[in-house]
Design an enzyme around this catalytic site. Structure first.
Site: not given
Length: 328
Positions: A76, A137
């Site tokens: 991430d 996301h």
């Protein structure tokens, strides 16, 4: 990352765009990349050109995108642009270093626009040197709650750039396979998927569903308990060592590499080294105090973890969050 599906609302309809602009030349791309490396956002019209070209590149890639060694695997990023610059400093610049990013480029950090625009520009410029996968996301639903939508409004004055990117996110590959041995994805395994061929047959060009195999690949997490479990995130599953061992054995794999969870040292082995979690956003949300890491894999499939701390912060923008942060 640590997101719950119940936090999001109704799925908006995907926006489809016709190609109406001239394609970008290599010199134009290089100019864009130079500006983006300096954390300068592109004009809206250039973001549209970028996303149109990127859609062509990504559409040709597989749900299980093959990747060759050597390659550096990253977790991430979450809009922490200056820490992405530190990652490139530690790991080497692209295209000198081949990179595989496992999703979650946007939300929570202050520079999601610059972060995702740079990674997409690099993908267009060096398509064989960088692989960018989809995270949970990279979604219309999630980005409306956790920052990217609001950031686009703040920086461009309208939602067009958000629409361009969230439309593009539908084309991102779901997983990657390094030299037929190391399986990379954002989240984890799915009770609906036994083989890599199951993944190849999925229709990925859509908003991330609330349930089903595509959702699971982006939302699931390893767990200390055996078997499948209900995920506290409200989407995906938890899976035990028995599940990852069987999946690796049945598919001729040596390792599942994934992201999606904050780990304080930047990487974490689990399930008798059948699974490794990699997290590449140091001091996550500018307050967690964690290290970040990337995994270098050489020509002989030997891996080395490089850890790094956040770069010094200066002049962060004043941003009012609509929603409270939370952590699992």
């Amino acid at each position: 990352m640590d997101t719950k599906m119940e936090d999001v609302g109704k799925t908006p309809e995907p926006i489809r765009f016709q190609t109406t602009t001239e394609p970008a030349s290599i010199s134009t791309l290089d100019g864009w990349i130079e500006n983006l490396m300096a954390c300068k956002q592109l004009p809206e019209v250039d973001v549209l050109r970028l996303c149109e070209k990127a859609r062509e590149v990504l559409h040709s890639e597989s749900n299980v995108q093959p990747v060759k060694c050597p390659v550096t695997v990253c977790g991430d990023i979450h809009g922490q642009f200056h820490d992405l610059m530190e990652l490139f400093r530690i790991g080497g610049p692209n295209p000198d270093t081949n990179y595989l990013f496992m999703g979650d480029y946007v939300d929570r950090g202050y520079y999601s626009v610059e972060t995702v625009t740079l990674l997409v520009a690099l993908k267009i410029r060096y398509p064989q040197r960088i692989t960018i996968l989809r995270g949970n996301h990279e979604s219309r639903q999630i980005t409306q709650v956790y920052g990217f939508y609001d950031e686009c409004l703040r920086k461009y004055g309208n939602a067009n750039v958000w629409k361009y990117f969230t439309n593009l996110f539908d084309f991102l590959p779901l997983t990657a396979l390094i030299e037929n041995q190391i399986f990379c994805l954002h989240g984890g395994l799915s009770p609906s998927i036994d083989t890599l061929d199951n993944i190849k047959s999925l229709d990925r060009i859509q908003e991330v569903p609330h349930e089903g195999p595509m959702c699971d690949l982006l939302w699931s997490d390893p767990d200390d308990r055996c078997g499948w479990g209900i995920s506290p995130r409200g989407a995906g599953y938890t899976f035990g060592q028995d599940i990852s061992e069987a999946f690796n054995h049945n598919n001729g794999l040596t390792l599942v590499a994934r992201a999606h969870q904050l780990v304080m040292e930047g990487y974490n082995w689990s399930q008798d080294r059948n699974v490794v979690t990699i997290f590449s956003a140091p001091n996550y949300c500018y307050r967690c105090g964690n290290q970040a890491a990337i995994m270098e894999i050489d020509e002989h499939l030997k891996y080395t973890f490089l850890q790094f701390d956040p770069c010094p912060r200066a002049g962060e923008p004043m941003v009012t969050r609509r929603t409270p942060d939370y952590f699992l």
